[in-house]
Motif scaffolding. Structure first.
Motif, PDB file in Angstrom:
ATOM      1  N   ASP A  23      64.520 129.110  29.265  1.00 52.04           N
ATOM      2  CA  ASP A  23      65.554 128.082  29.231  1.00 52.04           C
ATOM      3  C   ASP A  23      66.626 128.446  30.257  1.00 52.04           C
ATOM      4  O   ASP A  23      67.134 129.577  30.268  1.00 52.04           O
ATOM      5  N   LYS A  24      66.973 127.505  31.144  1.00 55.03           N
ATOM      6  CA  LYS A  24      67.923 127.789  32.216  1.00 55.03           C
ATOM      7  C   LYS A  24      69.265 128.238  31.669  1.00 55.03           C
ATOM      8  O   LYS A  24      69.865 129.205  32.180  1.00 55.03           O
ATOM      9  N   THR A  25      69.746 127.573  30.631  1.00 55.87           N
ATOM     10  CA  THR A  25      71.071 127.898  30.096  1.00 55.87           C
ATOM     11  C   THR A  25      71.124 129.329  29.580  1.00 55.87           C
ATOM     12  O   THR A  25      72.079 130.082  29.850  1.00 55.87           O
ATOM     13  N   SER A  26      70.088 129.725  28.849  1.00 60.46           N
ATOM     14  CA  SER A  26      70.071 131.077  28.302  1.00 60.46           C
ATOM     15  C   SER A  26      69.939 132.128  29.405  1.00 60.46           C
ATOM     16  O   SER A  26      70.541 133.214  29.321  1.00 60.46           O
ATOM     17  N   LEU A  28      71.107 131.854  32.483  1.00 60.69           N
ATOM     18  CA  LEU A  28      72.424 131.956  33.127  1.00 60.69           C
ATOM     19  C   LEU A  28      73.415 132.721  32.251  1.00 60.69           C
ATOM     20  O   LEU A  28      74.313 133.412  32.765  1.00 60.69           O
ATOM     21  N   GLN A  29      73.272 132.586  30.937  1.00 59.76           N
ATOM     22  CA  GLN A  29      74.108 133.379  30.029  1.00 59.76           C
ATOM     23  C   GLN A  29      73.792 134.865  30.193  1.00 59.76           C
ATOM     24  O   GLN A  29      74.697 135.717  30.214  1.00 59.76           O
ATOM     25  N   GLU A  65      76.494 126.051  38.808  1.00 59.95           N
ATOM     26  CA  GLU A  65      75.605 127.062  38.208  1.00 59.95           C
ATOM     27  C   GLU A  65      75.084 128.023  39.274  1.00 59.95           C
ATOM     28  O   GLU A  65      75.053 129.241  39.058  1.00 59.95           O
TER      29      GLU A  65
END
Length: 864
Positions: A23-26, A28-29, A65
């Motif tokens: 998952d891209k969001t995870s 980047l986190q 991002e």
């Protein structure tokens, strides 16, 4: 040993892709971990791997991002871990095109590029050149020159490859590195030498004289890199292609000398170049001998290379390949299916007529073992064999029919059906056999598109056969058993029999009346439509709406209808103004390819439609009638290149002058054309090209109205290119301050002739009946004496003047031209001519018929 045994569940778990559901969001986190100190290098490398995986899978990162991830990655420059540092360089390269303010890491990369750690330097060079724009490259130019001649091959190669990439954006800057690159060409490292030669050749690609000097010098030097030699052979072959005189003989001798090199790669490259250059079988003999040895090699790659090149040579010179028949037959049982397929197709193309039956037996077992992709290649080879040996149509058709009964997908079955259809259309003796096989196939055909096409062919060819009634049962069975589209196609095919065979008409009417009760709207409508036309008994109506129905280009038809509804919906729409469907042109030299691709066929009208949209008020001109092939108005090596594309409309012609500026130190502004046209023509508007930069095409458009009289539309035009010149910096392309100066450039004269204004085609099979039906139309005829001594040469010149294809010419001693077409505005025209050679010239009797007498007169005026 039990320690090494793995649990079954563990084996199953280890086979998947660990990055599959990222998952891209995870991710980047997770990248925020880079801001901590100290960091775990292994964990950071794993996070960077995830980011690279997402980018390469097409995941879209927003600018914010990408910027956040980029600057988080730069924090890892503090780490001394080698593997992590290499991952950092990779991420910087990938994110630099998406993030903002990436130039801030230039100092860090420059420090690594010039440092003592060789492991970092090569990667730092690649990353730095990917993020630095052309304006800042001069700051690192000195470092790049040093890197090119560096003792470390990895650093030198990285600098040269980066220079290759930069040559597209900053060619002048890279050209200044030529001295260092020439030194690197003689390097002992194979890749450094290869990349250096690529940089030098790229910088000289627009300078033929420099390329000649480079090739001459390196041909005498002893290059150690086989990669460099392969590139040098390609450059040499390019020079031979451009210069076919005796001056190219030393280049050919150099390529032949490379046939005796110790590297197999160089030997193949030389053989490949000779095969593509030479036309004579005797000149090809050394290269063919090398390829023959490759076919017997123990290495699969060499066998594939030899078989593939021989297959390509077969299309141009089959006699040169015939000596390799024994070696190719040994490859039929090769374990590599690609090699075996190429061997089969080459044997099919080079075999004699007496060996066809034996070849069919040899490949019958082979075909069942290969995939559909390779089967299609074999089918295409058999299709060419049908054209080459028409007397073998029985065995070839039977073999294709057997393949048609085998299992396979739509593309495979369509290729076989295409081969049988081509056999039916090209060979009259094979018509009955081919149609019988197709009738048998559609009984069990599960592909709707294929069934529709075969039904269309049965409707065209069935009525012309000796026993047309035998095919009606197969066609009508489709009305009873098949889906809606197939039933509709069957109704159209049945109507063809009723239109062309009067003795079958009563029975056809009964069948059509039954179809009028069908559940499908399309089937009912077609049945009613054809029944009414057949009941009328009008031959002209039956011919225009059942037998010879014109097929307009669907894309242009839709565009023309939209334009008609927007501009003048109250006026009747003329479908004759829309270009018909053009058959795709065959390649002059077909090449046997293992990858089967379907090229997208686009007409000239579709290609230029978007460019014409810039003209204000173009929709008022109506649909485009015809777009002609481009005409060069300048020589190839001049500073400004201009070619003309003529777009013909019913009452206007749009002249598109496509211009290219070949001078990198000039920018042209306000580019326009001063046109000298005949007095009958009137220029309505002009669209200037505002700016013409180096090596990027731009167009000037002139909308010109045709004369009211068709006879006045033949004429010559003069044109002059006018523009304002601004000198500029060749490196950046930015113009120098100042107003510039006006300049002109004369262009060659051009004509608008009859061929530009007519969509012509060769004669159909029923030309005689069509000519007789038009006996009441106005006719213009005359006798001409042409300067050509041979009737065939004169016939080709006449066809070129009238825009007719060469297929319109028939006959031996007495040449006959039969054809026709549609003139702009929609009026049809028929042309018939007879030519006889008289020793000191050729006599021609020419007749033209059209509903408009002035168009018939125009045809004669175009020849006279």
């Amino acid at each position: 040993m039990s320690v090494f045994k793995r649990d079954k569940k563990e084996e199953e778990d280890s086979g998947g892709n660990p990055y599959l559901n990222l998952d891209k969001t995870s991710v980047l986190q997770e990248a925020r971990y880079f801001n901590q100190s100290p960091v775990n290098p292994r964990k950071c490398s794993l996070i960077l791997t995830k980011i690279l995986y997402l980018l390469n899978q097409g995941e879209v990162f927003t600018t914010q991002e990408a910027t956040e991830a980029f600057f988080a990655t730069t924090k890892l420059f503090q780490s001394k871990d080698v593997m992590l540092r290499r991952m950092v360089y990779l991420c910087i390269k990938e994110l630099s095109t998406l993030a903002q303010d990436v130039i801030i890491v230039t100092s860090s990369l420059t420090k690594d590029m010039t440092g003592k750690e060789s492991l970092y330097r090569a990667a730092a060079i690649r990353a730095l050149c990917s993020i630095t724009d052309s304006t800042m490259l001069q700051a690192i130019e000195r470092y790049m020159k040093q890197a090119i001649v560096d003792n470390n091959p990895a650093v030198s190669s990285a600098a040269l490859v980066s220079a290759l990439h930069l040559s597209s954006t900053a060619p002048e800057l890279v050209r200044r590195w030529a001295n260092e690159a020439q030194e690197a060409v003689l390097s002992d490292n194979a890749m450094v030498s290869y990349h250096a030669l690529g940089v030098i050749a790229g910088s000289r690609k627009n300078d033929k004289l420099s390329t000649v000097k480079l090739v001459t010098r390196l041909a005498k030097a002893s290059l150690k890199s086989p990669y460099s030699l392969c590139l040098l052979i390609r450059l040499t072959a390019q020079l031979v292609e451009e210069d076919d005189s005796d001056a190219s003989q030393p280049y050919i001798e150099f390529i032949e000398c490379c046939l005796r090199h110790k590297s197999e790669m160089v030997i193949y490259e030389a053989a490949h170049a000779i095969v593509n250059l030479r036309k004579n079988a005797r000149d090809l003999a050394p290269a063919v001998s090398v390829l023959q040895l490759f076919c017997g090699s123990s290495k699969a790659s060499l066998r594939l290379a030899g078989a593939r090149t021989l297959a390509r040579l077969t299309a141009k010179n089959p006699t040169a390949v015939s000596a390799c028949a024994v070696d190719l037959e040994n490859l039929i049982s090769d374990p590599n299916r690609s090699v075996a397929t190429l061997a089969v197709t080459t044997l099919l193309a080079t075999g004699a007529e007496s060996s066809v039956d034996r070849l069919m037996k040899q490949i019958s077992s082979f075909v069942s073992e290969i995939s559909d992709e390779f089967k299609i290649v074999v089918v295409k080879a058999i299709r060419r064999l049908c054209t080459k040996f028409p007397r073998k149509h029985q065995s070839l058709a039977a073999f294709l029919a057997g393949m048609l009964r085998d299992e396979g997908g739509l593309e495979y079955k369509a290729a076989i059906a295409d081969a049988i259809i081509a056999l039916v259309e090209e060979n009259p003796d094979a018509k009955e056999t081919g149609l019988a096989h197709l009738c048998e196939f559609i009984e069990d055909c599960e592909h709707t598109a294929l069934a529709v096409r075969i039904l269309h062919l049965l409707g065209q060819e069935g009525p012309k056969s000796r026993q047309p009634s035998r095919y009606i049962r197969f066609i009508y069975n489709r009305v009873i058993l098949e889906s809606g589209p197939v039933r509709a196609a069957a109704v159209s095919a049945v109507a063809q029999f009723g239109a062309q065979r009067p003795e079958l008409l009563p029975n056809i009417k009964v069948l059509l009346s039954r179809c009028q009760m069908d559940d499908e709207d399309e089937v009912r409508d077609r049945a009613v439509f054809y029944s009414i036309i057949l009941d009328s008994g009008d031959p002209q109506l039956i011919n225009d709406y059942i037998i010879n129905v014109s097929q307009p280009n669907p894309v242009l038809l839709e565009k023309a209808l939209r334009d008609h509804l927007e501009i003048n919906p109250d006026v009747l729409f003329d479908i004759n103004s829309v270009p018909t469907e053009e058959e795709p042109k065959e390649n002059k030299e077909p090449i046997v390819e293992m990858e089967v691709r379907k090229p997208v066929q686009m007409s000239l009208e579709e290609i230029y439609a978007e460019q014409l949209a810039v003209i204000p008020g173009i929709e008022k001109l109506g649909p485009v009638f015809k777009t002609n092939l481009p005409v060069e108005l300048t020589e190839a090596e001049t500073e400004y290149r201009v070619r003309l594309i003529k777009h013909i409309y019913a009452r206007h012609v749009i002249l598109q002058f496509e211009c290219i500026n070949t001078l990198d130190d000039q920018v042209l502004e306000d580019v326009h054309i001063r046109l000298e046209c005949p007095p009958e023509y009137e220029v309505k508007s002009e669209v200037h090209c505002q700016k013409l930069v180096y090596d990027k095409p731009g167009s000037v458009f002139l909308v010109v109205e045709f004369p009211c009289a068709f006879l006045g539309s033949l004429g010559s035009f003069g044109a002059t290119l006018e523009f304002t010149v601004h000198d500029c910096d060749p490196t950046t392309g930015n113009p120098d301050p100042g107003e510039g100066y006006a300049d002109i450039y004369p262009l060659e004269e051009f004509d608008i002739g009859c061929s530009d204004q007519i969509r012509a085609r060769g004669a159909a099979e029923d030309f005689e009946q069509t000519w007789e039906r038009s006996s009441n139309a106005p006719q213009a005829s005359d006798t001409f004496v042409l300067p050509q001594n041979e009737a065939n040469e004169a016939a080709q010149a006449v066809c070129e003047h009238l825009g007719l294809p060469k297929a319109a010419i028939s006959g031996e001693a007495v040449k006959e031209i039969r054809g026709g077409g549609v003139f702009r505005g929609g009026a049809p025209v028929l042309v018939r001519a007879r030519l006889v050679s008289r020793g000191d010239g050729t006599t021609m009797q020419l007749a033209a018929r059209s509903p408009r007498e002035d168009i018939a007169q125009l045809i004669l005026a175009a020849v006279g």
